[in-house]
Design a protein around this motif. Structure first.
Motif, PDB file in Angstrom:
ATOM      1  N   GLU A   4     -37.849 -47.969 -31.319  1.00  0.00           N
ATOM      2  CA  GLU A   4     -36.592 -47.561 -31.365  1.00  0.00           C
ATOM      3  C   GLU A   4     -36.276 -46.138 -31.847  1.00  0.00           C
ATOM      4  OE1 GLU A   4     -35.316 -50.712 -29.636  1.00  0.00           O
ATOM      5  OE2 GLU A   4     -33.875 -49.662 -30.459  1.00  0.00           O
ATOM      6  N   ARG A   5     -35.206 -45.542 -31.400  1.00  0.00           N
ATOM      7  CA  ARG A   5     -34.872 -44.202 -31.994  1.00  0.00           C
ATOM      8  C   ARG A   5     -34.462 -44.057 -33.406  1.00  0.00           C
ATOM      9  NH1 ARG A   5     -33.358 -39.913 -28.905  1.00  0.00           N
ATOM     10  NH2 ARG A   5     -31.964 -38.337 -29.948  1.00  0.00           N
ATOM     11  N   ALA A   6     -34.985 -42.919 -34.013  1.00  0.00           N
ATOM     12  CA  ALA A   6     -34.455 -42.567 -35.509  1.00  0.00           C
ATOM     13  C   ALA A   6     -33.935 -41.433 -35.348  1.00  0.00           C
ATOM     14  CB  ALA A   6     -35.821 -42.429 -36.194  1.00  0.00           C
ATOM     15  N   THR A   7     -32.802 -41.318 -36.199  1.00  0.00           N
ATOM     16  CA  THR A   7     -31.816 -39.966 -36.343  1.00  0.00           C
ATOM     17  C   THR A   7     -31.731 -39.732 -37.696  1.00  0.00           C
ATOM     18  OG1 THR A   7     -30.964 -40.292 -34.251  1.00  0.00           O
ATOM     19  CG2 THR A   7     -29.855 -38.930 -35.389  1.00  0.00           C
ATOM     20  N   LEU A   8     -32.439 -38.325 -37.979  1.00  0.00           N
ATOM     21  CA  LEU A   8     -32.261 -37.928 -39.367  1.00  0.00           C
ATOM     22  C   LEU A   8     -31.304 -36.870 -39.494  1.00  0.00           C
ATOM     23  CD1 LEU A   8     -35.168 -39.372 -39.015  1.00  0.00           C
ATOM     24  CD2 LEU A   8     -35.883 -37.927 -41.108  1.00  0.00           C
ATOM     25  N   SER A   9     -30.311 -36.692 -40.541  1.00  0.00           N
ATOM     26  CA  SER A   9     -29.597 -35.805 -40.542  1.00  0.00           C
ATOM     27  C   SER A   9     -29.964 -34.701 -41.735  1.00  0.00           C
ATOM     28  CB  SER A   9     -27.917 -36.121 -40.718  1.00  0.00           C
ATOM     29  OG  SER A   9     -27.806 -36.945 -39.655  1.00  0.00           O
ATOM     30  N   CYS A  10     -29.320 -33.434 -41.565  1.00  0.00           N
ATOM     31  CA  CYS A  10     -29.635 -32.597 -42.733  1.00  0.00           C
ATOM     32  C   CYS A  10     -28.680 -31.490 -42.748  1.00  0.00           C
ATOM     33  CB  CYS A  10     -31.214 -31.651 -42.532  1.00  0.00           C
ATOM     34  SG  CYS A  10     -31.283 -30.290 -43.772  1.00  0.00           S
ATOM     35  N   ARG A  11     -28.043 -31.392 -43.929  1.00  0.00           N
ATOM     36  CA  ARG A  11     -26.688 -30.601 -43.917  1.00  0.00           C
ATOM     37  C   ARG A  11     -27.015 -29.365 -45.116  1.00  0.00           C
ATOM     38  NH1 ARG A  11     -20.804 -33.549 -44.879  1.00  0.00           N
ATOM     39  NH2 ARG A  11     -21.478 -33.883 -42.636  1.00  0.00           N
ATOM     40  N   ALA A  12     -26.499 -28.309 -44.718  1.00  0.00           N
ATOM     41  CA  ALA A  12     -26.540 -27.426 -45.545  1.00  0.00           C
ATOM     42  C   ALA A  12     -25.319 -26.775 -46.216  1.00  0.00           C
ATOM     43  CB  ALA A  12     -27.265 -26.007 -44.798  1.00  0.00           C
ATOM     44  N   SER A  13     -25.274 -26.401 -46.997  1.00  0.00           N
ATOM     45  CA  SER A  13     -23.937 -25.988 -47.953  1.00  0.00           C
ATOM     46  C   SER A  13     -23.522 -24.642 -47.656  1.00  0.00           C
ATOM     47  CB  SER A  13     -24.348 -25.812 -49.532  1.00  0.00           C
ATOM     48  OG  SER A  13     -25.194 -24.831 -49.648  1.00  0.00           O
ATOM     49  N   GLN A  14     -24.180 -23.793 -46.800  1.00  0.00           N
ATOM     50  CA  GLN A  14     -23.522 -22.827 -46.014  1.00  0.00           C
ATOM     51  C   GLN A  14     -24.484 -22.593 -44.664  1.00  0.00           C
ATOM     52  OE1 GLN A  14     -24.257 -20.186 -49.578  1.00  0.00           O
ATOM     53  NE2 GLN A  14     -24.731 -18.596 -47.879  1.00  0.00           N
ATOM     54  N   SER A  15     -23.905 -21.889 -43.614  1.00  0.00           N
ATOM     55  CA  SER A  15     -24.731 -21.705 -42.639  1.00  0.00           C
ATOM     56  C   SER A  15     -26.014 -21.036 -42.868  1.00  0.00           C
ATOM     57  CB  SER A  15     -24.025 -20.576 -41.769  1.00  0.00           C
ATOM     58  OG  SER A  15     -24.782 -20.467 -40.438  1.00  0.00           O
ATOM     59  N   VAL A  16     -27.184 -21.350 -42.193  1.00  0.00           N
ATOM     60  CA  VAL A  16     -28.334 -21.148 -42.146  1.00  0.00           C
ATOM     61  C   VAL A  16     -28.674 -20.787 -40.753  1.00  0.00           C
ATOM     62  CG1 VAL A  16     -29.081 -22.399 -44.227  1.00  0.00           C
ATOM     63  CG2 VAL A  16     -29.499 -23.444 -41.826  1.00  0.00           C
ATOM     64  N   SER A  17     -27.714 -20.346 -39.770  1.00  0.00           N
ATOM     65  CA  SER A  17     -27.978 -20.152 -38.625  1.00  0.00           C
ATOM     66  C   SER A  17     -28.926 -21.002 -37.819  1.00  0.00           C
ATOM     67  CB  SER A  17     -28.728 -18.606 -38.533  1.00  0.00           C
ATOM     68  OG  SER A  17     -28.826 -18.329 -37.155  1.00  0.00           O
ATOM     69  N   SER A  18     -29.967 -20.695 -37.398  1.00  0.00           N
ATOM     70  CA  SER A  18     -31.210 -21.585 -36.543  1.00  0.00           C
ATOM     71  C   SER A  18     -32.420 -21.574 -37.387  1.00  0.00           C
ATOM     72  CB  SER A  18     -31.055 -21.498 -35.090  1.00  0.00           C
ATOM     73  OG  SER A  18     -31.670 -20.059 -35.204  1.00  0.00           O
ATOM     74  N   SER A  19     -32.256 -20.948 -38.698  1.00  0.00           N
ATOM     75  CA  SER A  19     -33.336 -21.097 -39.345  1.00  0.00           C
ATOM     76  C   SER A  19     -33.697 -22.441 -40.143  1.00  0.00           C
ATOM     77  CB  SER A  19     -33.307 -19.816 -40.246  1.00  0.00           C
ATOM     78  OG  SER A  19     -33.138 -18.628 -39.518  1.00  0.00           O
ATOM     79  N   LEU A  20     -34.322 -23.157 -39.473  1.00  0.00           N
ATOM     80  CA  LEU A  20     -34.458 -24.775 -39.970  1.00  0.00           C
ATOM     81  C   LEU A  20     -35.615 -25.341 -39.539  1.00  0.00           C
ATOM     82  CD1 LEU A  20     -33.767 -27.917 -39.684  1.00  0.00           C
ATOM     83  CD2 LEU A  20     -32.741 -26.874 -41.789  1.00  0.00           C
ATOM     84  N   ALA A  21     -36.431 -25.975 -40.487  1.00  0.00           N
ATOM     85  CA  ALA A  21     -37.523 -26.567 -40.149  1.00  0.00           C
ATOM     86  C   ALA A  21     -37.619 -27.847 -40.586  1.00  0.00           C
ATOM     87  CB  ALA A  21     -38.883 -25.769 -40.855  1.00  0.00           C
ATOM     88  N   TRP A  22     -38.515 -28.620 -39.998  1.00  0.00           N
ATOM     89  CA  TRP A  22     -38.604 -30.044 -40.344  1.00  0.00           C
ATOM     90  C   TRP A  22     -40.163 -30.506 -40.766  1.00  0.00           C
ATOM     91  CZ3 TRP A  22     -34.891 -33.605 -41.217  1.00  0.00           C
ATOM     92  CH2 TRP A  22     -33.597 -33.329 -40.749  1.00  0.00           C
ATOM     93  N   TYR A  23     -40.212 -31.067 -41.805  1.00  0.00           N
ATOM     94  CA  TYR A  23     -41.755 -31.405 -42.205  1.00  0.00           C
ATOM     95  C   TYR A  23     -41.881 -32.915 -42.376  1.00  0.00           C
ATOM     96  CZ  TYR A  23     -42.125 -26.593 -43.251  1.00  0.00           C
ATOM     97  OH  TYR A  23     -41.823 -25.173 -43.473  1.00  0.00           O
TER      98      TYR A  23
END
Lengths: 118, 108
Positions: free
Chosen positions: B17-36
Motif C-alpha cells: 500500500e501507499r504511505a504518505t508522510l507530512s512535514c510542515r515548516a513554521s516558515q517558508s524553507v523554499s525547496s530546501s528540504l530533505a528526508w532521511y
C-alpha cells in the motif's frame, strides 16, 4: 565506497572535555564540508555544526546550544574531521554522528556514544 | 529557529500500500528540504534532498513533493524493509538546521 567512522566516544564526567574523530575514506575529503549531529537515544536528530571545505574558507558554524563549548576542525591530510567538546554537560549525552556535506548530508557514520555522568 | 512538525507520529500501512508522510515548516524553507530514513541501531540514510530529488541508490517508490511550508514523502508500495523512522530536515534558514520529530512507519 564512501565510509565515515567516528571514534572517541565514551563515559566522561561533567565539566570535562572530549574530542571525537571522524575518519573518512572513499572520496576526496578536502572537497567536502563535514557536519556533526547528535541524537539522544530514542529521540530525534539535532544538528551540532559543520565545517566548510578549505576552498570555501574552512570555517565552522555551530548550533546555539553548543556555541562556545564546541569546536569543529579538520585535517585534510589525514581525512579526519574533529569535534572538540568542552565543559560537557549531562544533557550532552547522545550518539554523535559525522556526515558529509553541510546542507543535506548524503553519507553518515555509524555514530559514537558520549555519556556524560558523574 | 524554524520548527519542523511531522505527522502522523506513527503510520501503519499494509505491505504494497501507499504511505504518505507530512512535514510542515513554521516558515517558508523554499525547496530546501530533505528526508532521511533511520532504522533501529543505524545511522540516518538520505532519501530525498531539494524536496524531490532522490539520493543515489534510493528506489523509485520513494518520492518527495511540496514547497514553502508543506512537504510530503510518499512511499508508493510499502515494502517490509521500509519499516523505519523518517525525518524531514530544513536547510534554508540557519543556524540551526532543524529536523522534524520523526514519523514511525509500521507494517500493518
Amino acid at each position: 565506497e564512501v565510509q565515515l567512522v567516528e571514534s572517541g566516544g565514551g563515559l566522561v564526567k561533567p565539566g570535562r572535555s572530549l574530542r571525537l574523530s571522524c575518519t573518512a575514506s572513499g572520496f576526496t575529503f578536502g572537497d567536502y564540508a563535514m557536519s556533526w549531529f547528535r541524537q539522544v537515544p530514542g529521540k530525534g536528530l539535532k544538528w551540532v555544526g559543520f565545517i566548510r571545505s578549505k576552498p570555501y574558507g574552512g570555517t565552522a558554524e555551530y548550533a546555539a546550544s553548543v556555541q562556545g563549548r564546541v569546536t569543529i576542525s579538520r585535517d585534510d591530510s589525514k581525512s579526519i574531521a574533529y569535534l572538540q567538546m568542552d565543559s560537557l554537560k549531562i544533557e550532552d549525552t547522545a550518539v554523535y554522528y559525522c556526515a558529509r556535506r553541510e546542507l543535506y548530508s548524503d553519507y553518515w557514520g555509524q555514530g559514537t556514544l558520549v555519556t556524560v555522568s558523574s | 529557529e524554524i520548527v519542523m512538525t511531522q505527522s502522523p507520529a506513527t503510520l501503519s500501512v499494509s505491505l504494497g500500500e501507499r504511505a504518505t508522510l507530512s512535514c510542515r515548516a513554521s516558515q517558508s524553507v523554499s525547496s530546501s528540504l530533505a528526508w532521511y530514513q533511520q532504522k533501529p541501531g543505524q545511522a540516518p540514510r538520505l532519501l530525498i534532498y531539494d524536496t524531490s530529488t532522490r539520493a543515489t541508490g534510493i528506489p523509485a517508490r520513494f518520492s518527495g513533493s511540496g514547497s514553502g511550508t508543506e512537504f510530503t514523502l510518499a512511499i508508493s508500495s510499502l515494502q517490509s524493509e521500509d519499516s523505519a523512522v523518517y525525518y524531514c530536515q530544513q536547510y534554508n534558514n540557519w543556524p540551526p538546521w532543524t529536523f522534524g520529530q520523526g514519523t514511525k512507519v509500521e507494517i500493518k
